[in-house]
Design a protein around this motif. Structure first.
Motif, PDB file in Angstrom:
ATOM      1  N   GLY A  98       9.981  45.136 103.315  1.00 48.97           N
ATOM      2  CA  GLY A  98      10.460  44.371 102.215  1.00 48.97           C
ATOM      3  C   GLY A  98      10.376  45.137 100.922  1.00 48.97           C
ATOM      4  O   GLY A  98       9.842  46.224 100.834  1.00 48.97           O
ATOM      5  N   ARG A  99      10.919  44.540  99.918  1.00 53.04           N
ATOM      6  CA  ARG A  99      10.952  45.149  98.589  1.00 53.04           C
ATOM      7  C   ARG A  99       9.600  45.001  97.889  1.00 53.04           C
ATOM      8  O   ARG A  99       8.895  44.019  98.049  1.00 53.04           O
ATOM      9  CB  ARG A  99      12.018  44.469  97.724  1.00 53.04           C
ATOM     10  CG  ARG A  99      13.390  44.544  98.321  1.00 53.04           C
ATOM     11  CD  ARG A  99      14.161  45.674  97.662  1.00 53.04           C
ATOM     12  NE  ARG A  99      15.539  45.676  98.109  1.00 53.04           N
ATOM     13  CZ  ARG A  99      16.004  46.571  98.959  1.00 53.04           C
ATOM     14  NH1 ARG A  99      15.240  47.477  99.450  1.00 53.04           N
ATOM     15  NH2 ARG A  99      17.266  46.534  99.320  1.00 53.04           N
ATOM     16  N   GLY A 100       9.280  46.005  97.066  1.00 48.03           N
ATOM     17  CA  GLY A 100       8.072  45.948  96.247  1.00 48.03           C
ATOM     18  C   GLY A 100       6.802  46.117  97.076  1.00 48.03           C
ATOM     19  O   GLY A 100       6.817  46.660  98.160  1.00 48.03           O
ATOM     20  N   GLY A 101       5.722  45.634  96.536  1.00 49.92           N
ATOM     21  CA  GLY A 101       4.441  45.756  97.230  1.00 49.92           C
ATOM     22  C   GLY A 101       3.834  47.130  97.034  1.00 49.92           C
ATOM     23  O   GLY A 101       4.390  48.011  96.380  1.00 49.92           O
ATOM     24  N   ARG A 102       2.677  47.298  97.603  1.00 50.01           N
ATOM     25  CA  ARG A 102       1.953  48.564  97.470  1.00 50.01           C
ATOM     26  C   ARG A 102       2.481  49.550  98.502  1.00 50.01           C
ATOM     27  O   ARG A 102       2.384  49.315  99.696  1.00 50.01           O
ATOM     28  CB  ARG A 102       0.467  48.318  97.674  1.00 50.01           C
ATOM     29  CG  ARG A 102      -0.360  49.540  97.393  1.00 50.01           C
ATOM     30  CD  ARG A 102      -1.779  49.163  97.208  1.00 50.01           C
ATOM     31  NE  ARG A 102      -1.858  48.450  95.942  1.00 50.01           N
ATOM     32  CZ  ARG A 102      -2.884  48.512  95.126  1.00 50.01           C
ATOM     33  NH1 ARG A 102      -3.923  49.224  95.445  1.00 50.01           N
ATOM     34  NH2 ARG A 102      -2.903  47.848  94.003  1.00 50.01           N
ATOM     35  N   VAL A 103       3.038  50.644  98.030  1.00 46.25           N
ATOM     36  CA  VAL A 103       3.639  51.634  98.905  1.00 46.25           C
ATOM     37  C   VAL A 103       2.786  52.900  98.944  1.00 46.25           C
ATOM     38  O   VAL A 103       2.541  53.469  99.992  1.00 46.25           O
ATOM     39  CB  VAL A 103       5.080  51.973  98.457  1.00 46.25           C
ATOM     40  CG1 VAL A 103       5.671  53.060  99.327  1.00 46.25           C
ATOM     41  CG2 VAL A 103       5.950  50.723  98.504  1.00 46.25           C
ATOM     42  N   VAL A 104       2.349  53.340  97.778  1.00 45.88           N
ATOM     43  CA  VAL A 104       1.605  54.582  97.661  1.00 45.88           C
ATOM     44  C   VAL A 104       0.160  54.249  97.280  1.00 45.88           C
ATOM     45  O   VAL A 104      -0.077  53.508  96.333  1.00 45.88           O
ATOM     46  CB  VAL A 104       2.244  55.508  96.607  1.00 45.88           C
ATOM     47  CG1 VAL A 104       1.481  56.811  96.497  1.00 45.88           C
ATOM     48  CG2 VAL A 104       3.698  55.779  96.949  1.00 45.88           C
ATOM     49  N   LYS A 105      -0.781  54.795  98.022  1.00 40.18           N
ATOM     50  CA  LYS A 105      -2.196  54.551  97.741  1.00 40.18           C
ATOM     51  C   LYS A 105      -2.623  55.364  96.524  1.00 40.18           C
ATOM     52  O   LYS A 105      -2.353  56.556  96.431  1.00 40.18           O
ATOM     53  CB  LYS A 105      -3.039  54.945  98.958  1.00 40.18           C
ATOM     54  CG  LYS A 105      -4.509  54.689  98.773  1.00 40.18           C
ATOM     55  CD  LYS A 105      -5.301  55.060 100.003  1.00 40.18           C
ATOM     56  CE  LYS A 105      -6.776  54.793  99.742  1.00 40.18           C
ATOM     57  NZ  LYS A 105      -7.597  55.151 100.877  1.00 40.18           N
ATOM     58  N   VAL A 106      -3.319  54.718  95.599  1.00 41.91           N
ATOM     59  CA  VAL A 106      -3.837  55.395  94.418  1.00 41.91           C
ATOM     60  C   VAL A 106      -5.180  56.023  94.802  1.00 41.91           C
ATOM     61  O   VAL A 106      -6.092  55.331  95.260  1.00 41.91           O
ATOM     62  CB  VAL A 106      -4.029  54.411  93.244  1.00 41.91           C
ATOM     63  CG1 VAL A 106      -4.631  55.116  92.044  1.00 41.91           C
ATOM     64  CG2 VAL A 106      -2.705  53.750  92.892  1.00 41.91           C
ATOM     65  N   PRO A 107      -5.312  57.333  94.652  1.00 41.05           N
ATOM     66  CA  PRO A 107      -6.565  57.990  95.054  1.00 41.05           C
ATOM     67  C   PRO A 107      -7.715  57.618  94.122  1.00 41.05           C
ATOM     68  O   PRO A 107      -7.508  57.347  92.938  1.00 41.05           O
ATOM     69  CB  PRO A 107      -6.230  59.478  94.949  1.00 41.05           C
ATOM     70  CG  PRO A 107      -5.093  59.560  93.997  1.00 41.05           C
ATOM     71  CD  PRO A 107      -4.336  58.272  94.127  1.00 41.05           C
ATOM     72  N   ASP A 125      12.933  52.194  99.484  1.00 42.89           N
ATOM     73  CA  ASP A 125      13.122  50.791  99.848  1.00 42.89           C
ATOM     74  C   ASP A 125      12.478  49.874  98.815  1.00 42.89           C
ATOM     75  O   ASP A 125      13.078  48.890  98.384  1.00 42.89           O
ATOM     76  CB  ASP A 125      12.548  50.525 101.241  1.00 42.89           C
ATOM     77  CG  ASP A 125      12.754  49.089 101.671  1.00 42.89           C
ATOM     78  OD1 ASP A 125      13.916  48.624 101.676  1.00 42.89           O
ATOM     79  OD2 ASP A 125      11.742  48.421 101.981  1.00 42.89           O
ATOM     80  N   ALA A 126      11.260  50.218  98.389  1.00 41.93           N
ATOM     81  CA  ALA A 126      10.550  49.393  97.408  1.00 41.93           C
ATOM     82  C   ALA A 126      11.274  49.373  96.067  1.00 41.93           C
ATOM     83  O   ALA A 126      11.226  48.383  95.344  1.00 41.93           O
ATOM     84  CB  ALA A 126       9.121  49.911  97.231  1.00 41.93           C
ATOM     85  N   MET A 127      11.960  50.462  95.761  1.00 37.28           N
ATOM     86  CA  MET A 127      12.683  50.540  94.489  1.00 37.28           C
ATOM     87  C   MET A 127      14.080  49.933  94.588  1.00 37.28           C
ATOM     88  O   MET A 127      14.787  49.821  93.586  1.00 37.28           O
ATOM     89  CB  MET A 127      12.774  51.999  94.038  1.00 37.28           C
ATOM     90  CG  MET A 127      11.424  52.589  93.681  1.00 37.28           C
ATOM     91  SD  MET A 127      11.514  54.333  93.255  1.00 37.28           S
ATOM     92  CE  MET A 127      12.433  54.282  91.730  1.00 37.28           C
ATOM     93  N   GLY A 128      14.500  49.569  95.788  1.00 35.60           N
ATOM     94  CA  GLY A 128      15.796  48.924  95.956  1.00 35.60           C
ATOM     95  C   GLY A 128      16.955  49.868  96.181  1.00 35.60           C
ATOM     96  O   GLY A 128      18.112  49.469  96.066  1.00 35.60           O
ATOM     97  N   PHE A 129      16.674  51.107  96.505  1.00 32.68           N
ATOM     98  CA  PHE A 129      17.752  52.040  96.800  1.00 32.68           C
ATOM     99  C   PHE A 129      18.393  51.665  98.133  1.00 32.68           C
ATOM    100  O   PHE A 129      17.719  51.285  99.078  1.00 32.68           O
ATOM    101  CB  PHE A 129      17.235  53.482  96.895  1.00 32.68           C
ATOM    102  CG  PHE A 129      16.957  54.092  95.554  1.00 32.68           C
ATOM    103  CD1 PHE A 129      17.914  54.885  94.923  1.00 32.68           C
ATOM    104  CD2 PHE A 129      15.738  53.889  94.923  1.00 32.68           C
ATOM    105  CE1 PHE A 129      17.650  55.458  93.700  1.00 32.68           C
ATOM    106  CE2 PHE A 129      15.477  54.457  93.693  1.00 32.68           C
ATOM    107  CZ  PHE A 129      16.426  55.237  93.068  1.00 32.68           C
ATOM    108  N   VAL A 130      19.687  51.790  98.184  1.00 31.95           N
ATOM    109  CA  VAL A 130      20.423  51.493  99.396  1.00 31.95           C
ATOM    110  C   VAL A 130      20.512  52.788 100.211  1.00 31.95           C
ATOM    111  O   VAL A 130      20.834  53.849  99.670  1.00 31.95           O
ATOM    112  CB  VAL A 130      21.843  50.978  99.053  1.00 31.95           C
ATOM    113  CG1 VAL A 130      22.641  50.707 100.307  1.00 31.95           C
ATOM    114  CG2 VAL A 130      21.756  49.748  98.175  1.00 31.95           C
TER     115      VAL A 130
END
Length: 170
Positions: free
Chosen positions: A1-10, A159-164
């Motif tokens: 799905g769109r948004g959400g946590r994609v990249v873990k912050v170290p 995907d999280a940013m909405g790119f097709v």
């Protein structure tokens, strides 16, 4: 799905001792492999004789005994910290063992501890460097694995940013 946590912050990890290892020539400057003076640092590939020579010639002071935390003695704090890290002893044990020593007694002890601490690293390094084909294979496998992981992460970010996704024409 769109948004959400994609990249873990170290999260940062700073060890209580040894986060900054200081120069052998200036206890207020960080030890650096890019420093012009090779005597200012211990290189992982230095021979035992080179390590002993560097420790023997490192900057010290004329105060009696060894102590931590005296701002007038940054080199003393630095060398005691190196000894603590190389031996794995806690600060109080190092001070009990070495606090009454003079530099002439402590420097060989520090050099021996550094040589022994680096020995397994140097042995492993020599083993790896003796087999370039193995290193090439590990690097190739690592590059392949990293590429797969990066592709999945980049796809998730897009995907999280909405790119097709691109539609490829045949």
């Amino acid at each position: 799905g769109r948004g959400g946590r994609v990249v873990k912050v170290p999260e940062v990890f700073i060890p209580p001792a040894g986060a900054r290892v200081m120069s052998l020539q200036d206890g207020t400057a960080k030890m650096s492999k890019s420093a012009e003076n090779d005597m200012s640092r211990i290189n992982l590939t230095d021979s035992a004789d080179a390590i002993r020579n560097k420790v023997k010639r490192c900057k010290t002071d004329t105060f009696e005994g060894l102590e931590w935390g005296n701002q007038e003695r940054p080199e003393c704090t630095n060398l005691l910290t190196l000894y603590m890290l190389a031996t794995g002893q806690p600060k109080d044990a190092v001070l009990a063992e070495c606090g009454s020593m003079r530099w002439g007694d402590f420097k060989p002890k520090l050099a021996d501890a550094l040589v022994e601490h680096l020995r397994p690293i140097q042995t492993k390094y020599a083993d790896l460097m003796s087999d370039p084909a193995y290193i090439d294979g590990v690097l190739a496998q690592g590059a392949h694995t990293a590429n797969e992981t990066a592709t999945r992460t980049l796809d998730a970010v897009k995907d999280a940013m909405g790119f097709v996704p691109l539609i490829r024409r045949q």
